[in-house]
Motif scaffolding. Structure first.
Motif, PDB file in Angstrom:
ATOM      1  N   PRO A 162      20.646  11.166  -6.473  1.00 37.07           N
ATOM      2  CA  PRO A 162      21.513  11.283  -7.661  1.00 37.07           C
ATOM      3  C   PRO A 162      21.354  10.062  -8.558  1.00 37.07           C
ATOM      4  O   PRO A 162      21.688   8.941  -8.169  1.00 37.07           O
ATOM      5  N   LEU A 163      20.853  10.268  -9.764  1.00 35.34           N
ATOM      6  CA  LEU A 163      20.654   9.189 -10.722  1.00 35.34           C
ATOM      7  C   LEU A 163      21.549   9.427 -11.937  1.00 35.34           C
ATOM      8  O   LEU A 163      21.489  10.491 -12.547  1.00 35.34           O
ATOM      9  N   SER A 164      22.359   8.455 -12.277  1.00 34.43           N
ATOM     10  CA  SER A 164      23.229   8.569 -13.458  1.00 34.43           C
ATOM     11  C   SER A 164      22.538   7.906 -14.643  1.00 34.43           C
ATOM     12  O   SER A 164      22.924   6.827 -15.094  1.00 34.43           O
ATOM     13  N   LEU A 165      21.503   8.552 -15.131  1.00 34.65           N
ATOM     14  CA  LEU A 165      20.681   7.984 -16.196  1.00 34.65           C
ATOM     15  C   LEU A 165      21.238   8.327 -17.569  1.00 34.65           C
ATOM     16  O   LEU A 165      21.802   9.395 -17.784  1.00 34.65           O
ATOM     17  N   THR A 166      21.028   7.407 -18.502  1.00 35.41           N
ATOM     18  CA  THR A 166      21.321   7.684 -19.908  1.00 35.41           C
ATOM     19  C   THR A 166      20.028   7.869 -20.704  1.00 35.41           C
ATOM     20  O   THR A 166      20.023   8.573 -21.712  1.00 35.41           O
ATOM     21  N   HIS A 167      18.940   7.232 -20.263  1.00 37.53           N
ATOM     22  CA  HIS A 167      17.655   7.313 -20.956  1.00 37.53           C
ATOM     23  C   HIS A 167      16.565   7.644 -19.940  1.00 37.53           C
ATOM     24  O   HIS A 167      16.411   6.943 -18.940  1.00 37.53           O
ATOM     25  N   LEU A 168      15.815   8.705 -20.216  1.00 35.56           N
ATOM     26  CA  LEU A 168      14.741   9.122 -19.312  1.00 35.56           C
ATOM     27  C   LEU A 168      13.471   9.377 -20.108  1.00 35.56           C
ATOM     28  O   LEU A 168      13.478  10.113 -21.101  1.00 35.56           O
ATOM     29  N   TYR A 169      12.383   8.748 -19.665  1.00 28.02           N
ATOM     30  CA  TYR A 169      11.073   8.930 -20.285  1.00 28.02           C
ATOM     31  C   TYR A 169      10.084   9.237 -19.171  1.00 28.02           C
ATOM     32  O   TYR A 169       9.909   8.443 -18.248  1.00 28.02           O
ATOM     33  N   ILE A 170       9.435  10.394 -19.231  1.00 27.40           N
ATOM     34  CA  ILE A 170       8.412  10.756 -18.245  1.00 27.40           C
ATOM     35  C   ILE A 170       7.184  11.273 -18.975  1.00 27.40           C
ATOM     36  O   ILE A 170       7.264  12.237 -19.743  1.00 27.40           O
ATOM     37  N   SER A 171       6.060  10.629 -18.771  1.00 31.63           N
ATOM     38  CA  SER A 171       4.787  11.147 -19.271  1.00 31.63           C
ATOM     39  C   SER A 171       3.875  11.344 -18.073  1.00 31.63           C
ATOM     40  O   SER A 171       3.780  10.476 -17.202  1.00 31.63           O
ATOM     41  N   PHE A 172       3.232  12.491 -18.023  1.00 35.50           N
ATOM     42  CA  PHE A 172       2.407  12.825 -16.870  1.00 35.50           C
ATOM     43  C   PHE A 172       0.987  12.317 -17.034  1.00 35.50           C
ATOM     44  O   PHE A 172       0.486  12.162 -18.152  1.00 35.50           O
ATOM     45  N   ASN A 173       0.375  12.080 -15.905  1.00 37.22           N
ATOM     46  CA  ASN A 173      -1.025  11.678 -15.890  1.00 37.22           C
ATOM     47  C   ASN A 173      -1.851  12.798 -16.512  1.00 37.22           C
ATOM     48  O   ASN A 173      -1.876  13.915 -16.013  1.00 37.22           O
ATOM     49  N   SER A 174      -2.527  12.495 -17.625  1.00 36.05           N
ATOM     50  CA  SER A 174      -3.265  13.530 -18.351  1.00 36.05           C
ATOM     51  C   SER A 174      -4.376  14.135 -17.510  1.00 36.05           C
ATOM     52  O   SER A 174      -4.768  15.281 -17.724  1.00 36.05           O
ATOM     53  N   ARG A 175      -4.867  13.392 -16.525  1.00 37.55           N
ATOM     54  CA  ARG A 175      -5.938  13.924 -15.674  1.00 37.55           C
ATOM     55  C   ARG A 175      -5.412  14.993 -14.724  1.00 37.55           C
ATOM     56  O   ARG A 175      -6.174  15.784 -14.194  1.00 37.55           O
TER      57      ARG A 175
END
Length: 486
Positions: A162-175
């Protein structure tokens, strides 16, 4: 420590200093060292260090040996100061062998006060440190999480905590995009745990449909790199009622999907537009024109950025600007199809700030039809005669190594920029400031001029000439914002 200043006064002074200044005063006395260390470690800490200042931060704080860098982290020292960390940025690819894996794991284990964590090459970090999801899940004060070059396995493991996040950024490995198929990851389960607290969401290589059932009542920023045809506008408003910034990176369409795009536009145009299902806080939209067209946005967006792509230029609908009523726009358009831009500008008299990025594909050589292109540019200028434009930014971008290799007419545009700027002032009565830029491989120049009254005539005078787009013009930069920590 001088007796003239009280304890709280020293803390107030140090809190306003930069990292370099804090480092300097910490060398002055043991008392100032003790005062400065908590402030120093609350500033962003980058591991491994990527600058001289950051190396000094790690040295002065006693986390690494002062003689050799990179070196082993001092675990005993780390255990005593780790709780002071607030913002940690880890570049996994650059972590030296002697920092793997115990020191980095200890770093996350003792950083109980960590609020912000940014891990570059996070899939690689996960391979180095399999316990990474557990350590992140144990950071109870963490509110900002950025995972660059992630993979599906790491995200699925994070879902358990359980994460109480306010800001989330996820970029996936393009490969791994096509092999790993990250959009098949159950993001709804992952984001459901923090959907009530999230304020800023940025996801790349993730289908929006994977989170379409969630509601984010506090979210003010949504960044989706790849958007899908078929998203209902009113559904989007229901999911993100407080949205102020919408960023859509790309919307790829095949020839067969063209009909679907038109149908999508028609469906959203028929959606009811009552005040309760409209965005009242939307200030910034950055998206391909096809996405704006398909969603049929109806809102007041103060800043609107979009591309006019060649293959869909005939779908240009001036009603887009009428619906959004922006005060500022930044448009990227190809030089051999300027007619849609002319139509847009003629239907948006409320615009005060206009940025035009002209991609000059047909001006590469002296054999191109430059006269026709420059005639279209002139038509766009004429379309602004009745506008409220006060600030105009024009950038001509060309994929060539030397400006002298351009068509003579384009080369003349830059060589005689003062004359061109004066023509703009004469054509647009409301204009107050002009910024002309040109970009070609190996160079980027910006010319700034302001309008003054001389002997009763509005005249443009050069203010300065810069090698790059300045910060105060960042809204008109061609590159897109990623909204990592917006």
């Amino acid at each position: 420590m001088p007796a003239k200043l009280k304890h709280d006064e020293w803390n107030t002074i140090i809190a306003f200093l930069s990292q370099s200044d804090v480092l300097n005063i910490m060398d002055a006395s043991p008392a100032l060292y003790e005062r400065g260390l908590p402030v120093l470690l609350r500033s962003p800490i980058i591991v491994p260090p990527e600058s001289v200042t950051m190396k000094r931060v790690l040295q002065v704080s006693g986390l690494v040996a002062p003689d050799v860098l990179p070196a082993d982290l001092d675990i005993s020292r780390l255990m005593s100061v780790g709780h002071l960390f607030r913002d940690l940025r880890i570049r996994a690819m650059g972590i030296p062998a002697q920092w793997r894996p115990p020191p980095v794991c200890k770093l996350l284990h003792v950083a109980t006060g960590l609020h912000s964590l940014d891990i570059r090459d996070s899939a690689y970090a996960y391979r180095l440190f399999p316990e990474l999801p557990r350590l992140i899940g144990g950071l109870i004060k963490l509110t900002r999480l950025a995972l660059s070059e992630a993979n599906k396995s790491l995200c699925q493991e994070l879902m358990r905590y359980p994460l109480s996040l306010t800001h989330l950024y996820i970029s996936f490995n393009s490969r791994d995009v096509f092999g790993d198929q990250p959009w098949k990851c159950d993001f709804a389960s992952m984001l459901n745990r923090c959907s009530a607290t999230l304020e800023s969401i940025h996801l790349s290589h993730v289908k929006f449909s994977s989170i379409a059932e969630l509601v984010f009542p506090r979210a003010h920023t949504l960044g989706i790199q790849y958007f899908e045809i078929g998203v209902r506008r009113n559904t989007l408003v229901h999911q993100l009622p407080r949205l102020s910034t919408l960023y859509i990176g790309e919307l790829f369409l095949s020839a067969e999907e063209r009909t679907t795009l038109i149908q999508w536009h028609a469906i959203n145009s028929l959606e009811p537009s009552q005040p309760q299902i409209q965005w009242s806080h939307l200030e910034r939209v950055s998206a391909p024109y096809t996405a704006i067209y398909g969603l049929h946005l109806r809102c007041t967006a103060h800043f609107l950025r979009f591309d006019v792509a060649l293959q869909h230029a005939d779908l240009a609908d001036p009603q887009v600007l009428v619906n959004c009523q922006p005060q500022s726009i930044s448009v990227r358009v190809w030089d051999n199809h300027l007619e849609p831009l002319q139509v847009f500008l003629s239907r948006a008299p409320q615009l005060t700030h206009i940025g035009v990025h002209l991609l000059c594909h047909s001006l590469f050589n002296i054999y191109s039809n430059a006269e026709e292109v420059l005639h279209c540019i002139d038509s766009c200028i004429q379309a602004l005669r009745s506008s409220s434009c006060t600030h105009l930014f024009v950038n001509l971008a060309c994929d060539t190594e030397y400006v002298e290799d351009l068509h003579p007419l384009l080369f003349g545009y830059w060589q005689h920029r003062c004359m061109f700027a004066q023509q703009l002032v004469d054509a647009i009565p409301s204009i107050q400031s002009i910024h002309l830029a040109t970009y070609y491989t190996g160079a980027n120049k910006v010319w700034l001029g302001e309008v003054v009254n001389l002997s009763g005539r509005r005249t443009v005078q050069q203010v300065e000439e810069l090698p790059a787009v300045p910060e105060h013009l960042s809204a008109f930069r061609e590159e897109e914002d990623t909204y990592r920590w917006t």
